[in-house]
Design a protein around this motif. Structure first.
Motif, PDB file in Angstrom:
ATOM      1  N   MET A   1      40.367  30.612  35.836  1.00 15.14           N
ATOM      2  CA  MET A   1      39.407  31.488  35.192  1.00 15.14           C
ATOM      3  C   MET A   1      38.534  30.660  34.237  1.00 15.14           C
ATOM      4  N   ASP A   2      37.254  30.893  34.279  1.00 17.27           N
ATOM      5  CA  ASP A   2      36.297  30.168  33.438  1.00 17.27           C
ATOM      6  C   ASP A   2      36.325  30.725  32.017  1.00 17.27           C
ATOM      7  N   GLU A   3      36.641  29.871  31.055  1.00 15.89           N
ATOM      8  CA  GLU A   3      36.724  30.300  29.650  1.00 15.89           C
ATOM      9  C   GLU A   3      35.376  30.693  29.076  1.00 15.89           C
ATOM     10  N   ASP A   4      34.288  30.231  29.689  1.00 16.87           N
ATOM     11  CA  ASP A   4      32.954  30.500  29.168  1.00 16.87           C
ATOM     12  C   ASP A   4      32.245  31.649  29.880  1.00 16.87           C
ATOM     13  N   ALA A   5      32.897  32.249  30.842  1.00 20.42           N
ATOM     14  CA  ALA A   5      32.271  33.339  31.585  1.00 20.42           C
ATOM     15  C   ALA A   5      32.210  34.595  30.718  1.00 20.42           C
ATOM     16  N   PRO A   6      31.003  35.134  30.490  1.00 22.62           N
ATOM     17  CA  PRO A   6      30.895  36.356  29.679  1.00 22.62           C
ATOM     18  C   PRO A   6      31.379  37.562  30.468  1.00 22.62           C
ATOM     19  N   MET A   7      32.475  38.187  30.003  1.00 25.26           N
ATOM     20  CA  MET A   7      33.063  39.268  30.788  1.00 25.26           C
ATOM     21  C   MET A   7      33.511  40.473  29.977  1.00 25.26           C
ATOM     22  N   PHE A   8      33.730  40.333  28.700  1.00 18.78           N
ATOM     23  CA  PHE A   8      34.268  41.442  27.909  1.00 18.78           C
ATOM     24  C   PHE A   8      33.174  42.145  27.130  1.00 18.78           C
TER      25      PHE A   8
END
Length: 137
Positions: A1-8
């Motif tokens: 999982m990408d730690e920088d992916a904007p998801m929340f």
């Protein structure tokens, strides 16, 4: 999982960080955390953003550091990460045998072994080779 992916969305990120959503909005305005944006301009927080929010809370509550100090600490930590990445990139440029490359007096490129670092405080004057040859008996 990408730690920088904007998801929340902000409510989920606030819950994960143990904060009120309004606090996250304020931190965004102050530049402490810069979440991504959705098409509708809604904030989207990444795992790294949530970790940063938790660190802000720890520094503020446990260490008693004000927000301006926290902003400076975060900026310095980011700078250190950037410098580490640059250092890693430069190390990759070194030859696997530990050699570095230099230009010879004729302009040719040649491999040289790095010198061992000494921690001497002695002052060593530099003299061009031609001058040394003329001074030698």
């Amino acid at each position: 999982m990408d730690e920088d992916a904007p998801m929340f969305v902000i409510s989920v990120a606030a819950q994960m960080a143990g904060m009120h959503p309004q606090t996250l909005r304020q931190y965004d305005r102050l530049g402490l955390v810069s979440p991504g944006r959705s098409r509708g301009r809604g904030r989207r927080y990444s795992l790294r953003d949530v970790a940063t929010l938790r660190e802000i809370q720890r520094l503020s509550q446990d260490e008693g550091i004000n927000l301006a100090g926290i902003k400076r600490i975060l900026a310095l930590e980011d700078e250190v990460r950037t410098l580490h990445r640059q250092l890693f990139s430069l190390r990759e440029l070194l030859d696997p045998a530990g050699r570095v490359f230099s230009a010879s007096a004729t302009g040719d490129v040649e491999a040289v072994r790095p010198r061992a670092r000494t921690h001497s405080s002695a002052l060593v004057p530099w003299r061009p080779r031609q001058l040394i040859r003329r001074l030698s008996p």
